[in-house]
Design an enzyme around this catalytic site. Structure first.
Site, PDB file in Angstrom:
ATOM      1  N   ASN A 185       0.856  -1.194   0.000  1.00 59.41           N
ATOM      2  CA  ASN A 185       0.000   0.000   0.000  1.00 59.41           C
ATOM      3  C   ASN A 185       0.891   1.243   0.000  1.00 59.41           C
ATOM      4  O   ASN A 185       2.115   1.142   0.049  1.00 59.41           O
ATOM      5  CB  ASN A 185      -0.972  -0.031   1.188  1.00 59.41           C
ATOM      6  CG  ASN A 185      -0.242  -0.058   2.510  1.00 59.41           C
ATOM      7  OD1 ASN A 185       0.477   0.869   2.836  1.00 59.41           O
ATOM      8  ND2 ASN A 185      -0.397  -1.137   3.266  1.00 59.41           N
ATOM      9  N   ASP A 212      -4.223  -6.208   5.092  1.00 56.98           N
ATOM     10  CA  ASP A 212      -5.255  -7.040   5.719  1.00 56.98           C
ATOM     11  C   ASP A 212      -5.203  -8.472   5.199  1.00 56.98           C
ATOM     12  O   ASP A 212      -5.621  -9.391   5.891  1.00 56.98           O
ATOM     13  CB  ASP A 212      -6.640  -6.445   5.433  1.00 56.98           C
ATOM     14  CG  ASP A 212      -6.829  -5.137   6.191  1.00 56.98           C
ATOM     15  OD1 ASP A 212      -6.415  -5.094   7.363  1.00 56.98           O
ATOM     16  OD2 ASP A 212      -7.363  -4.169   5.618  1.00 56.98           O
ATOM     17  N   LYS A 216       9.032 -17.501  -9.889  1.00 62.85           N
ATOM     18  CA  LYS A 216       8.336 -16.377 -10.530  1.00 62.85           C
ATOM     19  C   LYS A 216       7.186 -16.937 -11.384  1.00 62.85           C
ATOM     20  O   LYS A 216       7.383 -17.876 -12.164  1.00 62.85           O
ATOM     21  CB  LYS A 216       9.329 -15.613 -11.410  1.00 62.85           C
ATOM     22  CG  LYS A 216       8.719 -14.384 -12.031  1.00 62.85           C
ATOM     23  CD  LYS A 216       9.687 -13.685 -12.955  1.00 62.85           C
ATOM     24  CE  LYS A 216       8.926 -12.614 -13.715  1.00 62.85           C
ATOM     25  NZ  LYS A 216       9.543 -12.288 -14.987  1.00 62.85           N
ATOM     26  N   ASP A 258      -4.590  -9.606  13.024  1.00 61.91           N
ATOM     27  CA  ASP A 258      -4.705  -8.190  13.378  1.00 61.91           C
ATOM     28  C   ASP A 258      -3.756  -7.925  14.548  1.00 61.91           C
ATOM     29  O   ASP A 258      -3.984  -8.394  15.674  1.00 61.91           O
ATOM     30  CB  ASP A 258      -6.149  -7.852  13.750  1.00 61.91           C
ATOM     31  CG  ASP A 258      -6.337  -6.344  13.824  1.00 61.91           C
ATOM     32  OD1 ASP A 258      -5.569  -5.696  14.560  1.00 61.91           O
ATOM     33  OD2 ASP A 258      -7.235  -5.822  13.146  1.00 61.91           O
ATOM     34  N   ILE A 259      -2.686  -7.189  14.264  1.00 65.40           N
ATOM     35  CA  ILE A 259      -1.618  -7.019  15.268  1.00 65.40           C
ATOM     36  C   ILE A 259      -2.101  -6.143  16.424  1.00 65.40           C
ATOM     37  O   ILE A 259      -1.864  -6.434  17.594  1.00 65.40           O
ATOM     38  CB  ILE A 259      -0.356  -6.414  14.612  1.00 65.40           C
ATOM     39  CG1 ILE A 259       0.063  -7.281  13.423  1.00 65.40           C
ATOM     40  CG2 ILE A 259       0.772  -6.282  15.616  1.00 65.40           C
ATOM     41  CD1 ILE A 259       1.098  -6.659  12.519  1.00 65.40           C
ATOM     42  N   PHE A 297      -4.422   3.447  14.988  1.00 65.01           N
ATOM     43  CA  PHE A 297      -4.799   4.429  13.978  1.00 65.01           C
ATOM     44  C   PHE A 297      -5.993   3.865  13.227  1.00 65.01           C
ATOM     45  O   PHE A 297      -6.196   2.653  13.197  1.00 65.01           O
ATOM     46  CB  PHE A 297      -3.648   4.680  12.988  1.00 65.01           C
ATOM     47  CG  PHE A 297      -2.716   5.758  13.457  1.00 65.01           C
ATOM     48  CD1 PHE A 297      -1.819   5.522  14.482  1.00 65.01           C
ATOM     49  CD2 PHE A 297      -2.745   7.026  12.879  1.00 65.01           C
ATOM     50  CE1 PHE A 297      -0.963   6.516  14.933  1.00 65.01           C
ATOM     51  CE2 PHE A 297      -1.901   8.029  13.316  1.00 65.01           C
ATOM     52  CZ  PHE A 297      -1.007   7.768  14.350  1.00 65.01           C
ATOM     53  N   LYS A 340     -13.710   0.604  15.693  1.00 61.65           N
ATOM     54  CA  LYS A 340     -12.396  -0.059  15.780  1.00 61.65           C
ATOM     55  C   LYS A 340     -11.872  -0.049  17.223  1.00 61.65           C
ATOM     56  O   LYS A 340     -11.238  -1.001  17.671  1.00 61.65           O
ATOM     57  CB  LYS A 340     -11.383   0.632  14.857  1.00 61.65           C
ATOM     58  CG  LYS A 340     -11.522   0.178  13.416  1.00 61.65           C
ATOM     59  CD  LYS A 340     -10.511   0.816  12.486  1.00 61.65           C
ATOM     60  CE  LYS A 340     -10.898   0.457  11.043  1.00 61.65           C
ATOM     61  NZ  LYS A 340     -10.210   1.271  10.061  1.00 61.65           N
ATOM     62  N   LYS A 376     -11.021  -3.698  18.484  1.00 59.54           N
ATOM     63  CA  LYS A 376      -9.599  -4.021  18.591  1.00 59.54           C
ATOM     64  C   LYS A 376      -9.089  -3.939  20.020  1.00 59.54           C
ATOM     65  O   LYS A 376      -7.905  -4.167  20.272  1.00 59.54           O
ATOM     66  CB  LYS A 376      -8.784  -3.097  17.689  1.00 59.54           C
ATOM     67  CG  LYS A 376      -9.187  -3.263  16.222  1.00 59.54           C
ATOM     68  CD  LYS A 376      -8.171  -2.660  15.312  1.00 59.54           C
ATOM     69  CE  LYS A 376      -8.609  -2.818  13.867  1.00 59.54           C
ATOM     70  NZ  LYS A 376      -7.509  -3.217  13.011  1.00 59.54           N
TER      71      LYS A 376
END
Ligand code: CTP
Length: 408
Positions: free
Chosen positions: A211, A279, A289, A308-309, A327, A341, A345
């Site tokens: 990302n 995710d 390859k 999910d850390i 965040f 969240k 979380k």
């Protein structure tokens, strides 16, 4: 700012030794009394005469010099200093320190001292990344040794990567921070874990899913936490940001690696999860390859969820940090999603940010966040990422000191 501070500077044998000449000058400009020990290898890179001229004659070269040992021996040298600085610190001196060896004046002083020690490592990137150096780094950090750098950049050996010695100015800042008033270091004695950057999820050995996260915000937070005196551990995905001064950095690539690195760093007092963790990962990334096969079309990638850390750290039971900050990267319904969240979380605070292209914060210099916690919702103005980091760390320091007063 360093008036009457006695610094014992140990120069070991690396190309970066030439920068230590500038460091001596800068330390003395600030009023420090600088004594220098040069290892034998250091004398291959710079001359004792240059060092002596800059340090006002205070250079020691060898453990077994009867003159030197008579005048000021290894015990006095280490006892007489307020701070020992090793710059450059080669892989070799780090290995000797980690093993407790004392086969020359430098390592003997380092073993004989009960004073704080600051290391500025400098070496080829592969030496820095070698498992043996990683192990030594962990041992030395566990022994309470502080680090500044290394930086990432062009190296004398023609390669590019982490391993360049921190600039003299950054080493000077780390030395000044060491002596700064404890009131300026409200997180002294605290352990803070920060995640940053994106993760790369391999498709095959040459392709990955990633990302646009730059790591800027997380790095700025780690730097601010270190400036506030915390022992700061930064677990980072691939990022081009320079290593923040005084921070222990663990470089990871995938979400799985980040997960393991974070859990290995618990317990800690505060965790701030600023990484943009992928995710999903590809189920069984290809070992070779993936080739285009005529008539077969593109490959279908099967994805599975990453751990999910933040949730794992927020639910770490007895190992849960006292304060867990997440965040929330959102492109709409920012506060509602952040509230959800916060709950799902198990974290204490969420800094929600709008990452839609019109906000222009993802990968940019500025950030606009809203602090969402059990106490309410607090929108912050648009600020530089550094200013967001300073403000967050100041809030954390306040929170931690309130917790201490409540416990007393
Ligand atoms: N996070 C994490 N591990 C993951 C995913 C996210 O630790 N596998 C953390 C991020 O570091 C951040 C918070 O969770 O602190 C929220 O991340 P975000 O990307 O906003 O949310 P997601 O959980 O990925 O949810 P969604 O993509 O559905 O918005």
């Amino acid at each position: 700012m360093l008036l009457n501070k006695r610094i014992l500077l140990i120069i070991s044998g690396g190309v970066a030794a030439y920068k230590s000449l500038e460091l001596i000058r800068r330390l003395r400009e600030q009023g420090a009394d600088v004594r220098v020990i040069m290892t034998r290898a250091a004398c291959e890179f710079i001359t004792p005469l240059s060092v002596s001229s800059l340090a006002g004659g205070k250079v020691s070269l060898d453990l077994f010099d009867p003159g030197d040992e008579g005048e000021m021996g290894h015990i006095e040298l280490s006892r007489d200093a307020d701070l020992l600085v090793v710059a450059p610190a080669t892989a070799h001196i780090m290995a000797r320190m980690a093993a407790g060896l004392c086969d020359d004046l430098a390592t003997t002083c380092l073993l004989a001292t009960d004073k704080p020690v600051l290391l500025a490592p400098a070496m080829n990137m592969r030496m820095w990344q070698h498992r043996a150096t990683r192990r030594n780094l962990e041992t030395l950090t566990g022994d309470g040794i502080a680090f500044v750098g290394p930086d990432e950049g062009d190296m004398a050996c023609g390669e590019f990567g982490p391993g360049r010695m921190a600039e003299p100015d950054d080493i000077l800042k780390a030395v000044i921070a060491h002596f700064s008033d404890p009131a300026d270091r409200p997180l002294a004695g605290r352990r803070v874990l920060v995640t940053a950057g994106p993760t790369h999820e391999p498709i095959d050995p040459v392709r990955y899913i990633a990302n646009r996260s730059s790591g800027k915000q997380g790095y700025a937070i780690a730097a601010a936490a270190a400036r506030a005196g915390a022992r700061t551990m930064l677990v980072t995905g691939p990022s081009a940001e320079p290593r923040p001064a005084g921070v222990e950095v663990a470089e990871v690539r995938t979400a799985d690696e980040m997960h393991a690195a974070c859990l290995a760093r618990l317990p800690c007092d505060v965790a701030i999860m600023a990484a943009a963790v992928a995710d999903w990962k590809v189920v069984r990334a290809s070992a070779g390859k993936i080739k285009k096969t005529p008539g077969k079309g593109p490959p279908a990638l099967k994805l599975e969820a990453n751990a999910d850390i933040l949730q794992a750290v927020g639910g770490a039971g007895a190992n849960r940090p006292g304060l867990v900050v997440g965040f929330a990267a959102e492109t709409g319904r920012v506060v509602e999603n952040a509230r959800a969240k916060l709950k799902s979380k198990g974290c204490d605070w969420i800094l929600a940010n709008d990452v839609s292209p019109r906000a222009g914060t993802f990968g940019g210099q500025d950030n606009q966040v809203t602090l969402v916690s059990g106490d309410g919702v607090e929108p912050w103005p648009r600020l530089s990422k550094r200013a967001v980091a300073e403000r967050l760390v100041a809030r954390i320091a306040e929170h931690v000191s309130r917790q201490v007063s409540a416990a007393e």
